[in-house]
Design an enzyme around this catalytic site. Sequence first.
Site, PDB file in Angstrom:
ATOM      1  CG  ASP A  66      -0.288  -0.405   2.520  1.00 55.15           C
ATOM      2  OD1 ASP A  66       0.956  -0.403   2.576  1.00 55.15           O
ATOM      3  OD2 ASP A  66      -1.011  -0.707   3.475  1.00 55.15           O
ATOM      4  CG  ASP A 132      -9.144  -1.356  11.726  1.00 56.61           C
ATOM      5  OD1 ASP A 132      -8.127  -2.013  11.413  1.00 56.61           O
ATOM      6  OD2 ASP A 132      -9.544  -0.381  11.053  1.00 56.61           O
ATOM      7  CG  HIS A 134      -5.990  -2.094   8.876  1.00 58.63           C
ATOM      8  ND1 HIS A 134      -6.169  -0.856   9.444  1.00 58.63           N
ATOM      9  CD2 HIS A 134      -4.650  -2.347   8.990  1.00 58.63           C
ATOM     10  CE1 HIS A 134      -5.005  -0.398   9.873  1.00 58.63           C
ATOM     11  NE2 HIS A 134      -4.069  -1.278   9.605  1.00 58.63           N
ATOM     12  CD  GLU A 139      -8.995   0.951   7.734  1.00 56.98           C
ATOM     13  OE1 GLU A 139      -9.052   0.069   8.618  1.00 56.98           O
ATOM     14  OE2 GLU A 139      -8.318   1.988   7.866  1.00 56.98           O
TER      15      GLU A 139
END
Length: 237
Positions: A66, A132, A134, A139
């Site tokens: 990313d 979370d 991810h 996400e």
Amino acid sequence: MKIIIDTEENLAKRAAQRYVELIKNKPNAVLGGATGSTPLGLYAELARLCKAGEISFKDVRTFNLDEYVGLDGSHDQSYRYFMNHNLFEHIDIDINNTRVPSGIDTAAAAEYDKEIEAAGGIDLQLLGIGVDGHIGFDEPGTPWDSVTHVVELEQNTREVNSRFFNSIDEVPTHAVTMGIKTIMNARSIILMAIGSSKAEIVKKFIQGPVTTDVPASILQLHPFVEVYLDEKAAALL
Ligand code: PGA
């Protein structure tokens, strides 16, 4: 899923041996790279092994997960900069064989999966995990069939990552990330998690249901995943 629990230092060494084995068998292996705090020990160990002549990245190609939208590779918080400074400059890789999604030319994201495929696919993808759940910047709610795409970052992710910026306002709002399908296409995967802040999500993604609410939970369905955890991250298993 194979779970490996050890000290942070040993995890880096043991994960690095996976790279040594892989590249010994396949000198032109295709590696999937990750950024963040977690892989730093592994990258330092790979640099050490390369200097010691125990591993060579001469013919290796890499694709990173990313990049922040809006940051070019010269920005010290871009993931291109991170990879250059924390790994590529310390090993014998040809920089032309390294790819990080462009945070400037976001239209190029549409070609990223094709480039990976043209290189023969990723042999070993490295992952961290967000609190979370991810992976990459995928996400919660990201569809399982997603390929490389632009995402809006969760406020929580921006807050967690603001530790690297002067203020949260400087943290980009969007990123380009490999999709879940891109990640699942890798032939093997190493996910590393270190520290107590990851303990809850580690339990959820390994022992909870496979759900898009916890993107990393999809890894339960991948045939070759190794999860490297320190005692603190593994505490709730
Ligand atoms: P970290 O980031 O390694 O800095 O904890 C992991 C992630 O957000 O994927």
